[in-house]
Design a protein around this motif. Structure first.
Motif, PDB file in Angstrom:
ATOM      1  N   ASP A 197       2.597  -4.801 -15.000  1.00 15.58           N
ATOM      2  CA  ASP A 197       3.918  -4.922 -15.614  1.00 15.58           C
ATOM      3  C   ASP A 197       4.333  -3.617 -16.297  1.00 15.58           C
ATOM      4  O   ASP A 197       5.528  -3.376 -16.504  1.00 15.58           O
ATOM      5  N   GLU A 198       3.338  -2.794 -16.652  1.00 14.67           N
ATOM      6  CA  GLU A 198       3.613  -1.546 -17.362  1.00 14.67           C
ATOM      7  C   GLU A 198       3.612  -0.331 -16.442  1.00 14.67           C
ATOM      8  O   GLU A 198       4.388   0.611 -16.642  1.00 14.67           O
ATOM      9  N   VAL A 199       2.723  -0.339 -15.442  1.00 12.92           N
ATOM     10  CA  VAL A 199       2.510   0.843 -14.606  1.00 12.92           C
ATOM     11  C   VAL A 199       2.303   0.399 -13.168  1.00 12.92           C
ATOM     12  O   VAL A 199       1.587  -0.577 -12.901  1.00 12.92           O
ATOM     13  N   LEU A 200       2.889   1.142 -12.239  1.00 10.40           N
ATOM     14  CA  LEU A 200       2.592   0.974 -10.816  1.00 10.40           C
ATOM     15  C   LEU A 200       1.430   1.893 -10.464  1.00 10.40           C
ATOM     16  O   LEU A 200       1.426   3.063 -10.866  1.00 10.40           O
ATOM     17  N   PHE A 201       0.449   1.399  -9.721  1.00 10.82           N
ATOM     18  CA  PHE A 201      -0.675   2.255  -9.325  1.00 10.82           C
ATOM     19  C   PHE A 201      -1.182   1.879  -7.931  1.00 10.82           C
ATOM     20  O   PHE A 201      -2.366   1.636  -7.724  1.00 10.82           O
ATOM     21  N   PRO A 202      -0.281   1.853  -6.930  1.00  4.92           N
ATOM     22  CA  PRO A 202      -0.730   1.548  -5.570  1.00  4.92           C
ATOM     23  C   PRO A 202      -1.595   2.675  -5.003  1.00  4.92           C
ATOM     24  O   PRO A 202      -1.471   3.832  -5.407  1.00  4.92           O
ATOM     25  N   ASN A 203      -2.461   2.323  -4.053  1.00  5.73           N
ATOM     26  CA  ASN A 203      -3.294   3.341  -3.430  1.00  5.73           C
ATOM     27  C   ASN A 203      -2.640   3.880  -2.170  1.00  5.73           C
ATOM     28  O   ASN A 203      -1.989   3.158  -1.408  1.00  5.73           O
ATOM     29  N   LEU A 204      -2.819   5.185  -1.960  1.00  6.09           N
ATOM     30  CA  LEU A 204      -2.263   5.879  -0.807  1.00  6.09           C
ATOM     31  C   LEU A 204      -3.220   5.883   0.374  1.00  6.09           C
ATOM     32  O   LEU A 204      -2.813   6.190   1.504  1.00  6.09           O
ATOM     33  N   ASP A 205      -4.472   5.564   0.107  1.00  6.39           N
ATOM     34  CA  ASP A 205      -5.474   5.588   1.167  1.00  6.39           C
ATOM     35  C   ASP A 205      -6.633   4.689   0.780  1.00  6.39           C
ATOM     36  O   ASP A 205      -6.669   4.122  -0.326  1.00  6.39           O
ATOM     37  N   LEU A 206      -7.570   4.558   1.671  1.00  7.20           N
ATOM     38  CA  LEU A 206      -8.846   3.903   1.398  1.00  7.20           C
ATOM     39  C   LEU A 206      -9.863   4.457   2.381  1.00  7.20           C
ATOM     40  O   LEU A 206      -9.609   4.493   3.591  1.00  7.20           O
ATOM     41  N   THR A 207     -10.982   4.914   1.850  1.00  8.70           N
ATOM     42  CA  THR A 207     -12.079   5.388   2.697  1.00  8.70           C
ATOM     43  C   THR A 207     -13.349   4.631   2.337  1.00  8.70           C
ATOM     44  O   THR A 207     -13.746   4.604   1.169  1.00  8.70           O
ATOM     45  N   ALA A 208     -13.935   4.003   3.334  1.00  6.39           N
ATOM     46  CA  ALA A 208     -15.173   3.251   3.152  1.00  6.39           C
ATOM     47  C   ALA A 208     -16.291   3.924   3.925  1.00  6.39           C
ATOM     48  O   ALA A 208     -16.113   4.302   5.091  1.00  6.39           O
ATOM     49  N   HIS A 209     -17.437   4.103   3.270  1.00  2.00           N
ATOM     50  CA  HIS A 209     -18.671   4.590   3.905  1.00  2.00           C
ATOM     51  C   HIS A 209     -19.696   3.463   3.860  1.00  2.00           C
ATOM     52  O   HIS A 209     -19.917   2.871   2.795  1.00  2.00           O
TER      53      HIS A 209
END
Length: 258
Positions: A197-209
């Motif tokens: 509700d205060e901040v947007l923080f979506p991820n631009l990528d995802l890397t899994a090892h």
């Protein structure tokens, strides 16, 4: 209630159900099941080429934009075919527009059981952790479809276990690797530093090892979220199954005060 996250409409065409609805916007696709779909289609392509001895050890996804709750196309290309390693690319598009571009390393399996090991420690097993109402923090069909058990969390720090009884694709067998990768993007929301509700923080990528294929129905994350001073952030997770650590995930965040 739907009985799967996706239904197949063609060789590379998949339609999401309402259970793919996202946490930032329930009318858009949550990227977590999309990542699982990518992993599955890469493995199906691998098997169709007779390369079953190759294991998925890294999946790196760049998220170019959002996807509506409409059918998507997935195209697989072997960029670097080989006998012992392959680099494969997947493109997820909607109406001709690329939304996710992913690259995966596949490597040959060898018997290294006598030297296997890690200094990473296991997390508290799921049967010792209380269930947490993930839906109280986030909207959307995907979040509502998960069972989450989370330890007491502090801002930006949590360990949790996730599972779902919803199949990834209706009527299709999916590997444990693809099923686990369909959950791990949720780590960013499970260990949020501040309220959405205060901040947007979506991820631009995802890397899994991954160092081995997961076992069982539970996927665990030991997650830390870091915000920098100028709008960038990072979510890092060690991945677990009930037998111990299996790999790691990193997500680049764009942090935007409302």
């Amino acid at each position: 209630m739907n009985d799967a996250y996706f239904t197949r409409e063609g060789p590379g065409c998949f339609r999401p159900t309402d259970l793919v609805g996202g946490g930032w916007d329930p009318n858009e696709q949550h990227i977590a099941p999309v990542i699982g779909l990518i992993a599955h289609t890469i493995e199906v392509d691998r098997d169709s080429r007779g390369r079953n001895e190759l294991q998925l050890t890294r999946l790196s996804c760049d998220i170019l934009g959002t996807l509506p709750l409409e059918a998507v196309d997935v195209e697989i290309t072997a960029l670097r075919p080989g006998r012992t390693i392959e680099l494969v690319e997947a493109r997820v598009s909607h109406a001709g527009r690329d939304a996710v571009i992913a690259r995966a390393w596949l490597s040959h399996t060898y018997d290294t059981s006598t030297i296997a090991g890690t200094t990473l420690t296991s997390i508290v097993p799921p049967h010792e952790v209380s269930e947490w109402d993930f839906g109280s923090a986030w909207p959307g069909g995907f979040v509502s479809s998960l069972e989450v058990r989370r330890t007491s969390a502090t801002p930006g720090r949590a360990t949790a276990w996730m599972r779902t009884d919803v199949p990834l694709i209706a009527g299709e067998q999916v590997s444990a690797t693809a099923a686990a990768l369909a959950l791990v993007d949720a780590a960013n929301g499970i260990a949020a530093r501040v309220s959405s509700d205060e901040v947007l923080f979506p991820n631009l990528d995802l890397t899994a090892h991954l160092v081995r294929a997961p076992e069982g129905e539970w996927t665990g994350v030991d997650t830390t979220v870091t915000f920098g001073p100028e709008g960038a952030g990072l979510t890092q997770s060690i991945l677990h199954d009930v037998s111990g650590p299996i790999g790691a995930v990193a997500q680049t965040l764009t942090v935007r005060p409302r």
